[in-house]
Design a protein around this motif. Structure first.
Motif, PDB file in Angstrom:
ATOM      1  N   ALA A 278       1.074  -1.322  -0.146  1.00 21.38           N
ATOM      2  CA  ALA A 278       0.128  -0.442  -0.110  1.00 21.38           C
ATOM      3  C   ALA A 278       0.469   1.635  -0.195  1.00 21.38           C
ATOM      4  O   ALA A 278       0.789   2.292  -0.371  1.00 21.38           O
ATOM      5  CB  ALA A 278      -1.134  -0.170   1.401  1.00 21.38           C
ATOM      6  N   ARG A 279       1.520   1.342   1.026  1.00 16.34           N
ATOM      7  CA  ARG A 279       2.499   2.331   0.252  1.00 16.34           C
ATOM      8  C   ARG A 279       3.343   2.342  -0.774  1.00 16.34           C
ATOM      9  O   ARG A 279       3.980   3.531  -1.091  1.00 16.34           O
ATOM     10  CB  ARG A 279       3.980   2.244   1.855  1.00 16.34           C
ATOM     11  CG  ARG A 279       3.119   2.871   3.288  1.00 16.34           C
ATOM     12  CD  ARG A 279       4.523   2.682   4.747  1.00 16.34           C
ATOM     13  NE  ARG A 279       4.841   1.028   4.368  1.00 16.34           N
ATOM     14  CZ  ARG A 279       5.562   0.615   4.979  1.00 16.34           C
ATOM     15  NH1 ARG A 279       6.607   1.389   5.672  1.00 16.34           N
ATOM     16  NH2 ARG A 279       6.079  -0.403   5.434  1.00 16.34           N
ATOM     17  N   GLU A 280       4.095   1.168  -1.703  1.00 13.83           N
ATOM     18  CA  GLU A 280       4.615   1.291  -2.820  1.00 13.83           C
ATOM     19  C   GLU A 280       3.460   2.433  -3.965  1.00 13.83           C
ATOM     20  O   GLU A 280       3.812   2.422  -3.883  1.00 13.83           O
ATOM     21  CB  GLU A 280       4.886  -0.310  -2.937  1.00 13.83           C
ATOM     22  CG  GLU A 280       6.195  -0.315  -2.017  1.00 13.83           C
ATOM     23  CD  GLU A 280       7.123  -1.448  -2.349  1.00 13.83           C
ATOM     24  OE1 GLU A 280       6.218  -2.824  -3.819  1.00 13.83           O
ATOM     25  OE2 GLU A 280       8.412  -2.264  -2.060  1.00 13.83           O
ATOM     26  N   THR A 281       2.045   1.585  -3.506  1.00 13.03           N
ATOM     27  CA  THR A 281       1.792   2.236  -4.433  1.00 13.03           C
ATOM     28  C   THR A 281       1.246   4.023  -4.369  1.00 13.03           C
ATOM     29  O   THR A 281       0.715   3.957  -4.960  1.00 13.03           O
ATOM     30  CB  THR A 281       0.059   1.036  -4.476  1.00 13.03           C
ATOM     31  OG1 THR A 281       0.207   0.077  -4.519  1.00 13.03           O
ATOM     32  CG2 THR A 281      -0.732   1.576  -4.999  1.00 13.03           C
ATOM     33  N   GLY A 282       1.145   4.048  -3.052  1.00 17.82           N
ATOM     34  CA  GLY A 282       0.564   4.993  -2.434  1.00 17.82           C
ATOM     35  C   GLY A 282       1.814   6.074  -2.924  1.00 17.82           C
ATOM     36  O   GLY A 282       1.519   7.556  -3.780  1.00 17.82           O
ATOM     37  N   ALA A 283       2.891   5.499  -2.918  1.00 18.90           N
ATOM     38  CA  ALA A 283       4.299   7.124  -2.976  1.00 18.90           C
ATOM     39  C   ALA A 283       4.677   6.859  -4.769  1.00 18.90           C
ATOM     40  O   ALA A 283       4.808   7.615  -5.027  1.00 18.90           O
ATOM     41  CB  ALA A 283       5.509   6.498  -2.397  1.00 18.90           C
TER      42      ALA A 283
END
Length: 134
Positions: free
Chosen positions: A25-30
């Motif tokens: 989720a953090r990778e997708t957000g970044a």
């Protein structure tokens, strides 16, 4: 045999993990934040591009250019890429590599923000960036 009730503890742990978000989720957000920033550069939408910058990065850009961000951003000469190649997340920090640039981001309460852009790797030295926070 003793029964241990872990319901409330499990709920607290699950809530904490959900709030922080998993690595995916953090990778997708970044990656999404970097893609939106790059798209704003391609569209010459400096208002949206400046909104994507972290406060310290925007301040540093304005101070070094002695111009408001919306006028300073196009002067930097960033070469917006078309495609995200890799995303690396380290806690609340991320590095997004596109086909033409490397961007660094930080997680803020409102989402990921660009802390450095126009970055090129230098062997055994820190990245050299056109835009960076102070």
């Amino acid at each position: 045999m003793r029964v241990i009730r872990s319901g409330p503890v499990a709920v607290v742990v699950l809530a904490a993990l959900t709030a922080c978000g998993g690595v995916d989720a953090r990778e997708t957000g970044a990656a999404g934040a970097a893609s939106r920033f790059v798209a704003s550069l391609r569209a010459a939408d400096t208002t949206r591009g400046c909104a994507a910058l972290a406060p310290g990065t925007r301040d540093e850009l304005e101070q070094s250019a002695e111009l408001p961000c919306v006028r300073a951003l196009p002067e930097v000469g960033l070469q917006p890429g078309q495609k995200v190649r890799t995303v690396n997340v380290y806690g609340h920090q991320a590095r997004v590599v596109t086909d033409r640039d490397t961007l660094f981001l930080s997680a803020f309460p409102g989402g990921w923000k660009i802390t450095a852009a126009g970055c090129t790797a230098r062997p055994e030295k820190p990245y050299q960036c056109l835009i960076k926070g102070g």
